[in-house]
Motif scaffolding. Structure first.
Motif, mmCIF file in Angstrom:
data_model
loop_
_atom_site.group_PDB
_atom_site.id
_atom_site.type_symbol
_atom_site.label_atom_id
_atom_site.label_comp_id
_atom_site.label_asym_id
_atom_site.label_seq_id
_atom_site.Cartn_x
_atom_site.Cartn_y
_atom_site.Cartn_z
ATOM 1 N N TYR A 505 11.552 48.687 7.471
ATOM 2 C CA TYR A 505 10.415 49.120 6.644
ATOM 3 C C TYR A 505 10.877 49.055 5.192
ATOM 4 C CZ TYR A 505 6.526 51.432 4.509
ATOM 5 O OH TYR A 505 5.447 51.699 3.700
ATOM 6 N N THR A 587 12.101 42.078 11.985
ATOM 7 C CA THR A 587 10.687 42.390 12.180
ATOM 8 C C THR A 587 10.322 43.659 11.426
ATOM 9 O OG1 THR A 587 8.948 42.741 13.832
ATOM 10 C CG2 THR A 587 11.068 43.786 14.261
ATOM 11 N N GLY A 589 6.422 45.966 9.775
ATOM 12 C CA GLY A 589 4.999 45.971 9.490
ATOM 13 C C GLY A 589 4.695 46.549 8.137
ATOM 14 N N SER A 590 3.616 46.087 7.519
ATOM 15 C CA SER A 590 3.165 46.545 6.213
ATOM 16 C C SER A 590 4.251 46.213 5.177
ATOM 17 C CB SER A 590 2.843 48.040 6.262
ATOM 18 O OG SER A 590 2.059 48.424 5.158
ATOM 19 N N GLY A 593 6.651 44.298 6.903
ATOM 20 C CA GLY A 593 6.232 42.916 7.108
ATOM 21 C C GLY A 593 6.523 42.074 5.888
ATOM 22 N N TRP A 613 3.983 42.227 10.870
ATOM 23 C CA TRP A 613 2.652 42.782 11.106
ATOM 24 C C TRP A 613 2.049 43.208 9.767
ATOM 25 C CZ3 TRP A 613 -1.434 43.654 14.134
ATOM 26 C CH2 TRP A 613 -2.285 44.711 13.839
ATOM 27 N N GLN A 660 1.222 38.754 12.546
ATOM 28 C CA GLN A 660 0.185 39.460 13.293
ATOM 29 C C GLN A 660 -0.625 40.304 12.311
ATOM 30 O OE1 GLN A 660 3.137 41.463 15.808
ATOM 31 N NE2 GLN A 660 2.310 40.371 17.588
ATOM 32 N N HIS A 661 -1.948 40.295 12.481
ATOM 33 C CA HIS A 661 -2.781 40.996 11.498
ATOM 34 C C HIS A 661 -4.104 41.403 12.124
ATOM 35 C CE1 HIS A 661 -2.744 41.299 6.862
ATOM 36 N NE2 HIS A 661 -3.552 42.236 7.330
ATOM 37 N N HIS A 697 -5.324 48.789 10.063
ATOM 38 C CA HIS A 697 -3.935 48.633 9.616
ATOM 39 C C HIS A 697 -2.913 49.147 10.628
ATOM 40 C CE1 HIS A 697 -0.849 47.827 6.696
ATOM 41 N NE2 HIS A 697 -0.444 49.078 6.676
ATOM 42 N N ARG A 708 0.062 43.272 21.082
ATOM 43 C CA ARG A 708 0.768 42.919 19.842
ATOM 44 C C ARG A 708 2.276 43.098 19.995
ATOM 45 N NH1 ARG A 708 0.253 47.239 15.234
ATOM 46 N NH2 ARG A 708 1.866 48.157 16.582
ATOM 47 N N ASP A 709 2.693 44.262 20.478
ATOM 48 C CA ASP A 709 4.123 44.566 20.547
ATOM 49 C C ASP A 709 4.840 43.730 21.596
ATOM 50 O OD1 ASP A 709 3.622 46.351 18.569
ATOM 51 O OD2 ASP A 709 3.925 48.156 19.777
#
Length: 740
Positions: A505, A587, A589-590, A593, A613, A660-661, A697, A708-709
């Motif tokens: 992150y 990997t 997300g946000s 990502g 993601w 992925q979105h 989101h 997704r996961d």
């Protein structure tokens, strides 16, 4: 703790565990709040393995938790919320169902619970009173429980409540709501970036309501289409992009019993942020205004007639972080926290705003105020005084004449403590560690304690392996970074050293490495280790709770030190034999990502594959408060925005990338991914894509999250040369391969 060794367990997690909430062991009470007299504790708890919580109540002197409002009186699934409430839940990252919110009257033992179509009041007599308000948002009870205010159709309303719990005449305080104007609600930026989710506040006297008037007329509309709906529809958002116009937010005051409201002159410029509003015992409000530059915070006192007087201004570079630590004390003094010293610490201000006393100091951070014990004359707070990986509760005297002035640690067990304190010396502690799921203990002023909740299973019984917590050096060769390392499962087919997945992150205001149960409970990481890979999580420079300098390392240069630190951690773990530096995937997300793709572009030869993601691609395409806080105004810092963009280096992409979105994402819009794809095509480079037409989101539908996961895990596994569970000979088609 740092450097410890955790045993490796057998494979026990399946794909069916992905998207399933609550996480194992996380079904513990939450949202604790004491009545004004400290005699009762209310909280939310499902207790049946679902997200549908009931409202519980405990009498402090005779603890016997009881349900006072069952989950059945609230929403049972995500489909029951209108769009306004659904978007509020997105801003608050709210996933719970059933009873999702409540609050105590400030001076009465009365609970107010929002329910569909109104609110329910519960007094000490145990009688429930239903108030029919119609289509309403955020009903708020007055301090003495003799009136209520709410928002309907963007207008602020109130009504008196008689002794029998009956609603009197409704008074409409505003009449100017349109699609672009609302009253009494938090605007998008306030909720998403400033941590202010409310838009109206009673004063302590209960005779006036301060509220926010939000005008988004100057913000161009942004359209999001529901392509998967039975009849495709369009939702319109007034999204404040970086460098563009902000909402114009004014503070207004309405007198209870009267319809008219008056504007408050806060001396703010158009586009500045209404950051905080705190009711004071004298019937006034403390109001904080954050200018668009976000390097100062002006505090004012606002009277019930709408008159404002400036008290003090706080300043910080390169930006000012907001907090929720302000407490208005009965004698008129104000408890505050600031980062003026380079770390967040508490101070006490006189009624006129002058600094009276600094309460805490040192190379550690106060991370939140749990409450003020008026009888003891002390403030209870959480801090990193004994290390950033744990979170303990401390107490420090308010007055200099106290025999003890150094903070006193109130919690003893290692791990993550989340306490809430009443004003009479009672406090409740929700505690967990990597080895133990959350438990809840009520602690009384006489030193006795009562267990409210005990975890039902151990890590071993739940099939979870706690990660090892360790430290590495940042890319600067000086700063220590915290790392969570998940070893491959004991019977996983793997090599030595194993391949690794770097889960990232890495953005500001975050801490992902900590001694708490959530790290152990996450099924995604457990599944990757069962396939034979290690999982690595690093809190790089730029993350929170390590002081201003540590977080400010990314100022004006997003996507630089974060990625460098992540790679430095990988190299050091490889040198210790914990992973194969030549077989690492990444990997997130946000913001994670964004860093995932950034890492693939900056270090194209170091990562085998990546999955991102909802990645931010261009920061001028994100909201004003966030982007401008860290990069400045686009017109003045165009080069910083260009350098932080992902689009200009896409020709360097070498590794397989899956993006992925969710198409309904109103936070990181799908146009980020669209612009990335356009840039990739222009550079003659391709990536893989997976879209979720019904998701926003954070991902809500369990089936969509599971899909997704699972795709992400299998994508990374194949790139690392590992077999996904269902691809192994003799494995079950339902994903239970390898179970003992």
């Amino acid at each position: 703790m740092p450097g410890d060794t955790i045993g490796r367990m057998r494979r026990t997690v399946t794909y069916d565990d992905l998207g399933r909430l609550p996480l194992p062991g996380m079904d513990a009470p939450t949202r604790f709040a004491f009545s004004a007299d400290g005699a009762q504790l209310a909280y939310l708890h499902a207790g049946d393995g679902t997200l549908a919580a009931s409202l519980w109540l405990v009498d402090v002197l005779a603890p016997a938790p009881r349900v006072v409002m069952p989950a059945s009186l609230g929403r049972r699934d995500e489909q029951g919320f209108d769009r306004e409430e659904a978007l509020r839940r997105e801003r608050m990252r709210e996933r719970s169902l059933g009873v999702t919110a409540f609050h105590w009257a400030a001076e009465s033992p009365t609970l107010c619970v929002p329910v569909p179509g109104g609110a329910t009041l519960l007094g000490r007599n145990g009688v429930l009173h239903r108030l029919e308000l119609g289509a309403s948002t955020d009903p708020r009870i007055a301090p003495r429980a003799d009136a209520i205010a709410w928002v309907s159709g963007g207008e602020l309303w109130s009504a008196v409540i008689d002794a029998g719990g009956m609603l009197g005449d409704r008074i409409r305080h505003t009449t100017d709501a349109t699609e672009e104007v609302s009253n009494g609600l938090a605007d998008f930026v306030a909720a998403e970036e400033l941590g202010r989710y409310r838009g109206h506040w009673w004063n302590a006297a209960g005779d006036a309501i301060a509220f926010a008037r939000v005008d988004t007329t100057a913000i161009p509309p942004f359209h999001i289409q529901h392509l998967a709906a039975e009849r495709p529809e369009m939702e319109v958002h007034r999204y404040p992009f970086a460098g563009g116009p902000n909402a114009v937010v004014r503070l207004r005051v309405a007198r209870a019993g009267r319809g008219a409201a008056v504007d408050v002159d806060l001396g703010a410029d158009a586009g500045d942020y209404l950051a905080r509003v705190v009711a004071e015992p004298a019937g006034t409000w403390l109001v904080a205004v954050l200018p668009r530059s976000q390097t100062s915070l002006r505090w004012l006192r606002v009277d019930a007639d709408g008159t404002a007087r400036e008290l003090w201004t706080e300043r910080s570079e390169p930006w000012l972080n907001l907090d929720d630590d302000t407490r208005a004390l009965p004698d008129g003094r104000v408890l505050r926290s600031t980062e003026a010293s380079g770390h967040r610490h508490l101070m006490l201000r006189a009624p006129d705003g002058a600094v009276e006393r600094v309460l805490t100091a040192g190379d550690w951070d106060v991370t939140g105020v749990a409450g003020v014990d008026l009888g003891r004359g002390a403030v209870l707070f959480h801090a990193t005084r004994d290390g950033v990986l744990d979170r303990h509760l401390y107490a420090v005297p308010l007055d200099a004449g106290s025999a003890r002035s150094d903070p006193e640690r109130m919690t003893t067990d290692a791990g993550w403590h989340e306490a809430v304190a009443a004003g009479n010396g009672t406090w409740v502690d929700r505690w967990s560690s990597r080895m133990s799921a959350p438990r809840v203990v009520l602690r009384r002023p006489d030193g006795t304690s009562v267990s409210i909740h005990e975890p039902g299973s151990s890590a071993a019984e739940l099939g979870r392996t706690p990660p090892r917590l360790d430290t590495v050096r940042a890319a600067d060769g000086v700063t220590d970074l915290n790392v969570a390392y998940y070893a491959p499962a004991a019977d996983a087919p793997t090599s030595s050293p194993p391949p690794a997945v770097l889960w990232v992150y890495g953005g500001p205001h975050s801490q992902k490495v900590a001694n708490q149960w959530e790290l152990t409970a996450l099924p995604w990481r457990a599944l990757v280790t069962q396939l034979g890979a290690a999982v690595v999580v690093v809190d790089n420079r730029g993350t929170a709770h390590r002081g201003v300098a540590f977080e400010a390392a990314l100022a004006g240069a997003l996507g630089t030190v974060e990625v460098d630190d992540q790679l430095a951690a990988i190299d050091q773990l490889a040198a210790r034999g914990l992973l194969d530096a030549g077989r690492v995937a990444i990997t997130g997300g946000s913001y994670g990502g964004y860093l995932t793709i950034r890492a693939l572009l900056r270090y194209p030869d170091r990562f085998i594959a990546g999955v991102a993601w909802a990645p931010v691609v261009d920061w001028e395409g994100y909201d004003s408060a966030y982007s401008e806080r860290y990069l400045g105004a686009p017109a003045e810092h165009a080069l910083a925005y260009r350098d932080a963009s992902l689009r200009h280096d896409v020709g360097r992409l070498r590794a397989p990338l899956l993006v992925q979105h969710g198409l309904l994402d109103e936070n990181v819009h799908i146009h980020h991914t669209a612009r990335l794809l356009d840039a990739l095509a222009a550079a003659g480079v391709t990536c893989d894509l997976q879209l979720f037409p019904g998701e926003r989101h954070i991902g809500r539908a369990p089936a969509a999250v599971r899909t997704r996961d699972r795709r992400a895990i299998e994508y990374l596994a194949r790139a690392l040369g590992l077999q996904p569970l269902d691809d192994r000979p003799g494995s079950a088609s339902d994903g239970r391969a390898g179970e003992p």
